[in-house]
Design an enzyme around this catalytic site. Structure first.
Site, PDB file in Angstrom:
ATOM      1  N   SER A  54       0.830  -1.195   0.000  1.00 53.08           N
ATOM      2  CA  SER A  54       0.000   0.000   0.000  1.00 53.08           C
ATOM      3  C   SER A  54       0.871   1.255   0.000  1.00 53.08           C
ATOM      4  O   SER A  54       1.721   1.418  -0.873  1.00 53.08           O
ATOM      5  CB  SER A  54      -0.978  -0.043   1.174  1.00 53.08           C
ATOM      6  OG  SER A  54      -2.033   0.860   0.986  1.00 53.08           O
TER       7      SER A  54
ATOM      8  N   ASP B  94      -9.677  -4.709  -5.053  1.00 48.82           N
ATOM      9  CA  ASP B  94      -9.010  -3.487  -4.613  1.00 48.82           C
ATOM     10  C   ASP B  94      -9.364  -2.348  -5.566  1.00 48.82           C
ATOM     11  O   ASP B  94      -9.279  -2.504  -6.790  1.00 48.82           O
ATOM     12  CB  ASP B  94      -7.498  -3.717  -4.618  1.00 48.82           C
ATOM     13  CG  ASP B  94      -6.705  -2.593  -3.977  1.00 48.82           C
ATOM     14  OD1 ASP B  94      -7.308  -1.585  -3.566  1.00 48.82           O
ATOM     15  OD2 ASP B  94      -5.472  -2.733  -3.881  1.00 48.82           O
TER      16      ASP B  94
ATOM     17  N   HIS C 174      -7.908  -5.225  -0.895  1.00 43.70           N
ATOM     18  CA  HIS C 174      -6.701  -4.489  -0.540  1.00 43.70           C
ATOM     19  C   HIS C 174      -6.108  -4.980   0.784  1.00 43.70           C
ATOM     20  O   HIS C 174      -6.808  -5.130   1.778  1.00 43.70           O
ATOM     21  CB  HIS C 174      -7.038  -3.000  -0.431  1.00 43.70           C
ATOM     22  CG  HIS C 174      -5.850  -2.106  -0.256  1.00 43.70           C
ATOM     23  ND1 HIS C 174      -5.019  -1.787  -1.284  1.00 43.70           N
ATOM     24  CD2 HIS C 174      -5.375  -1.477   0.841  1.00 43.70           C
ATOM     25  CE1 HIS C 174      -4.056  -0.980  -0.846  1.00 43.70           C
ATOM     26  NE2 HIS C 174      -4.255  -0.776   0.453  1.00 43.70           N
TER      27      HIS C 174
END
Length: 342
Positions: free
Chosen positions: A183, A284, A314
């Site tokens: 991320s 995601d 995600h």
């Protein structure tokens, strides 16, 4: 933790950041529910949504972990597989890992990262240095990038010091180095790699073999199809509103989401990067943006391996313990091992 957004009922125990006296700090000007509140006077509250843990590992973990403080703001957690510790002659690839959290939350001591990186060190047979960097909005970008470069510089100095170096450093092979993260941490890994390769500063002391980007957090003013499909966010930990809030808090004041730190697709800065592995998740909201990034990097002649894991969202590798997620994590670990040990 990764860039996440979900509700909970914890309250911050940090009275310095507001505690129960919210009125003293004025109205809330930015909030991602359950994760961060920013008040009008600049005070920041981060509820303890994820437990922090010490580096101590059970013998069954087959690894050793310990923390090293680099400055008042930066420290690292080092993971060494027992297989390397047991043999004086064994050296392993070095993987520098940056946690996620939208640049605003998260810690190298969070239990989810501690567990994942312990497994990664053992299963991928590498020494892992997990970086705890400064957070926004108190320290907006490029603070996290600066911290990442400083950690790499520190690692090089550890092994090239004339006065000798710590024994754990002898287990690291600086001719076989990888930068990784998930991320926002993947964004940091990418930007640190751009800086290192552009400077040429470490060409004789460090060989950056590859970059590993897990669900990399990038953005842009123009929305992608997966960002528009909000039903995906119900199966994933990142929502579009949370993503926008993180960027408002992390980017330099007045910058738009087309700033190159957020949207690097229009820049050729990554043209010198080494082989890159990009992990993506079906549900995601960043999937389409990540696919486009792979395409652009390939257009620069880079070798890019892109993997889309189906049925997960995600940051599933640290947030989701379902049977589907465990199966995808096993696949991720196998691919990481093969990438690091071609």
């Amino acid at each position: 933790m990764a860039t996440i957004s979900f509700p909970h009922n914890h309250q911050s125990s940090d009275s310095r950041r507001g505690g129960s006296h919210h009125h003293r700090h004025g109205p809330v000007v930015e909030e991602i529910e359950g994760l961060i509140k920013v008040f009008n006077d600049g005070c920041v509250e981060r509820p303890p949504i994820v437990p922090t843990v010490s580096p101590t590992l059970h013998p069954s973990a087959k690894a050793t972990a310990f923390d090293i403080k680099l400055s008042n703001d930066t420290w690292t957690r080092v993971y060494i597989p027992d297989a390397a510790a047991a043999s004086p002659s064994v050296t392993l690839p070095l993987l520098v890992y940056f946690h996620g959290g939208g640049f605003c939350v998260g810690s190298a001591a969070w239990s989810c990262y501690h567990d994942f990186l312990t497994s990664l060190a053992v299963q991928a047979r590498c020494v892992v240095v997990s970086v705890n960097y400064r957070l926004a909005p108190e320290h907006r970008l490029p603070a996290a990038y600066d911290d990442g470069v400083n950690v790499v510089t520190w690692l090089v100095k550890q092994q090239t010091s004339n006065g000798g170096y710590p024994s754990w450093v002898s287990k690291c092979n600086l001719s076989n180095v990888y930068l990784a993260g998930d991320s926002a941490g993947a964004n940091i890994a990418y930007q640190v790699a751009v800086r290192i390769t552009a400077s040429g500063k470490y060409v004789n002391t460090l060989n950056l073999k590859g970059i590993i980007l897990i669900h990399p957090f990038f953005g842009g003013e123009s929305r992608t199809s997966s960002e528009k499909q909000q039903h995906h966010s119900k199966s994933s930990a990142l929502t579009l509103s949370a993503s926008d809030a993180y960027w408002r808090l992390a980017l330099p004041r007045g910058a738009s989401r087309d700033h190159p730190w957020c949207n690097p697709l229009g820049s050729s800065a990554g043209a010198k990067l080494p082989t890159t592995m990009v992990f993506m998740a079906e549900f995601d909201i960043l999937k389409e943006r990540n696919l486009e990034m792979c395409k652009v990097m390939r257009s620069h002649g880079k070798r890019v391996e892109g993997i889309v894991h189906g049925g997960v969202g995600h940051a599933f590798h640290i947030l989701d313990n379902s049977s589907v997620s465990r199966d995808r994590i096993h696949d991720m670990m196998c691919r990481l091992h093969n990438f690091i040990h071609p």
